[in-house]
Write an enzyme that holds these catalytic residues in place. Structure first.
Site: not given
Ligand code: NAI
Ligand SMILES: O=Cc1ccc(S(=O)(=O)O)cc1
Length: 474
Positions: A168, A220-221, A223-225, A242, A276, A370
């Site tokens: 997804k 992802g976040s 919060k959702v994790g 992650e 992240c 974050e």
């Molecule tokens: N660690 C990382 O690489 C990332 C961190 N984030 C952080 O998260 C914040 C929000 O970004 P979003 O894209 O809205 O990410 P999110 O992490 O809040 O949501 C990600 C995914 O989880 C799904 N989801 C939400 N609730 C769920 C549930 N209860 N059960 C199953 N799936 C569920 C959503 O449909 C979406 O596909 C960003 O502003 C950032 O701070 C976002 C993306 C990547």
């Molecule tokens: O090494 C650079 C790098 C690795 C990962 C990401 S991301 O978190 O997947 O966006 C970005 C840059």
């Protein structure tokens, strides 16, 4: 969407707009999976799992290598799609494609690797061993920030370990997920081995609650994790998370000032801070603090913000304008409580200026939350111990960095910092497909990459073989 080797529309007729973050224009409409579609995708993956797991290692290896070559051949189209759908800048999008290719080759190299062990036993004549077997169906929820890289890291190793997959993709980047399926199909992946079901959180919830799905892998976040960890626990399901970060780059007093400024600037402004591992906190030892702030701000002011397609642009648009309002809320809260904005602090739509804060205190939201934007705070550390304390004063623990040539201090920092990864004389951003990646505290559960993925995505089974007859006591 892509289910059981077929391209189909939503059974409920659902579609969602796909928006280009750079322009705000809708450039595609994407089918959204209904509960029926998700069920069909899981059923297809479940039916395909035995055949895929039984495929000879050499055949699976050849298929992943073929897929790698095809992803490489589609480099320009993938780059353009990532820019269009995600707002990635010119320096980031092609790098992401190259990573995905490398990831597939790395996963292909792991296919012959899930080794078992043999053990001596206390029972005479028993040959005792463990074998590693695929889990079956794995569900992946991939994020928007590096949709190809982070999606591929999940899919490639899951398939290498003999699992089938339902992906997804993020609501914000569904086409990259679908493009992945298209290229895997060209490589000859059998039907049902990879299924892609775009949709909202409900699709994710269906993956989590279905007993045929044996593992959820999520980026992802936090919060959702947290929700996913609880739900996977309720369903006795394996989970790999992650999540977010508030990663520190620590600059010690012996550091090369210009190098430290460059490292920290890359660590926060690359991909407009939507990484992240971004160093959204920079901690500088007192003797260098003033000079560092001055040079860092000067560098931040040179950074070009704008069209992601222009090679000169360093900071492109945030993935959605609402993120800019969220970050502005953090900045206003901080300034209202006495923090200073040394540069930036403004945005036009999703285009956020590189922003540097000082005077941030634990009472301010931005101290702990974050931001996921090109915004960092600089802190002054009285000494090394204070720097370590500040680095650890967060609920997160993903990455960290220390800029120094003092080996004693560097390794002491590496041991004391509470993070899953630490980079010496570097920035916080680093990721290679074969290396163990992940966080501690609120940043992660489990690890991804290479052998770590192969372990997370396989089950260990103890097997014994009695030579001759065992002497039973009765
Ligand atoms: N660690 C990382 O690489 C990332 C961190 N984030 C952080 O998260 C914040 C929000 O970004 P979003 O894209 O809205 O990410 P999110 O992490 O809040 O949501 C990600 C995914 O989880 C799904 N989801 C939400 N609730 C769920 C549930 N209860 N059960 C199953 N799936 C569920 C959503 O449909 C979406 O596909 C960003 O502003 C950032 O701070 C976002 C993306 C990547
Ligand atoms: O090494 C650079 C790098 C690795 C990962 C990401 S991301 O978190 O997947 O966006 C970005 C840059």
């Amino acid at each position: 969407m892509y289910i059981n080797g077929r391209w189909c529309l939503s059974s409920a007729g659902l579609v969602a707009d796909d928006v280009n973050p750079a322009t705000g224009a809708v450039f595609a409409q994407v089918a959204q999976a209904s509960a029926e579609d998700v069920n069909a995708a899981i059923a297809a993956a479940h039916a395909a799992r035995t055949g895929w797991a039984a495929m000879l290692a050499g055949e699976r290896e050849a298929l992943l290598l073929r897929a790698a070559d095809l992803f490489a051949a589609h480099r320009d189209a993938l780059r353009d799609l990532i820019i269009q759908e995600n707002g990635s800048v010119w320096i980031k999008a092609p790098w992401e494609v190259d990573y995905a290719v490398d990831c597939l080759r790395s996963a292909a190299g792991c296919i012959r690797q899930p080794h078992g062990e043999t053990f001596p036993t206390t029972t005479p004549g028993v040959v005792s061993m463990t074998i590693r077997q695929p889990l079956g169906v794995i569900g992946g929820i991939s994020p928007f920030n590096s949709p190809l890289l982070l999606g591929m890291k999940k899919v490639a190793f899951a398939l290498a370990a003999g699992n089938t997959f339902v992906l997804k993709p993020s609501e914000l980047t569904p086409l990259v997920g679908l493009k992945m399926a298209e290229i895997f199909e060209q490589a000859g992946l059998p039907p049902g081995v990879l299924n892609v079901v775009p949709g909202d959180a409900e699709v994710g919830r269906l993956l989590v609650s279905d007993e045929r799905v044996r593992m959820i892998t999520f980026t992802g976040s936090s919060k959702v994790g947290r929700v996913l960890a609880a739900e996977c626990g309720r369903h006795f399901k394996r989970v790999c998370l992650e999540m977010g970060g508030k990663s520190p780059t620590v600059v010690l007093q012996d550091a090369d000032l210009d190098y430290a400024v460059d490292a920290a600037a890359f660590g926060i402004f690359f991909h407009q801070g939507q990484v992240c591992m971004s160093n959204s906190r920079i901690i500088v030892e007192k003797p260098l603090y003033e000079a560092f702030c001055e040079k860092f701000v000067a560098k931040a002011r040179t950074i070009r913000v704008g069209d992601p397609r222009s090679p000169e642009t360093v900071v492109g648009p945030l993935v959605r304008e609402s993120q800019a309002h969220f970050i502005m809320g953090q900045i206003e809260d901080a300034v209202g409580q006495g923090a200073s904005v040394l540069t930036g602090g403004t945005h036009e739509g999703p285009y956020f200026q590189p922003t540097v804060l000082t005077g941030v205190t634990p009472a301010m939201r931005i101290y702990g939350e974050e931001s996921f934007g090109p915004v960092t705070s600089i802190y002054c550390a009285d000494d090394f111990d204070h720097a370590v304390h500040l680095a650890n004063d967060t609920s997160f623990g993903l990455s960290s960095a220390v800029v120094t040539n003092d080996l004693q201090r560097a390794f002491e920092f590496a041991h004391r910092v509470e993070s899953g990864m630490v980079h010496i004389n570097d920035t916080t951003i680093a990721d290679e497909p074969h290396i163990t990646f992940g966080g501690v505290k609120n940043s992660g559960l489990g690890r991804e990459g290479g052998e770590a993925s192969m372990h997370e995505m396989t089950e260990v089974k103890w097997v014994t073989f009695q030579l001759g007859k065992r002497q039973f006591p009765f």
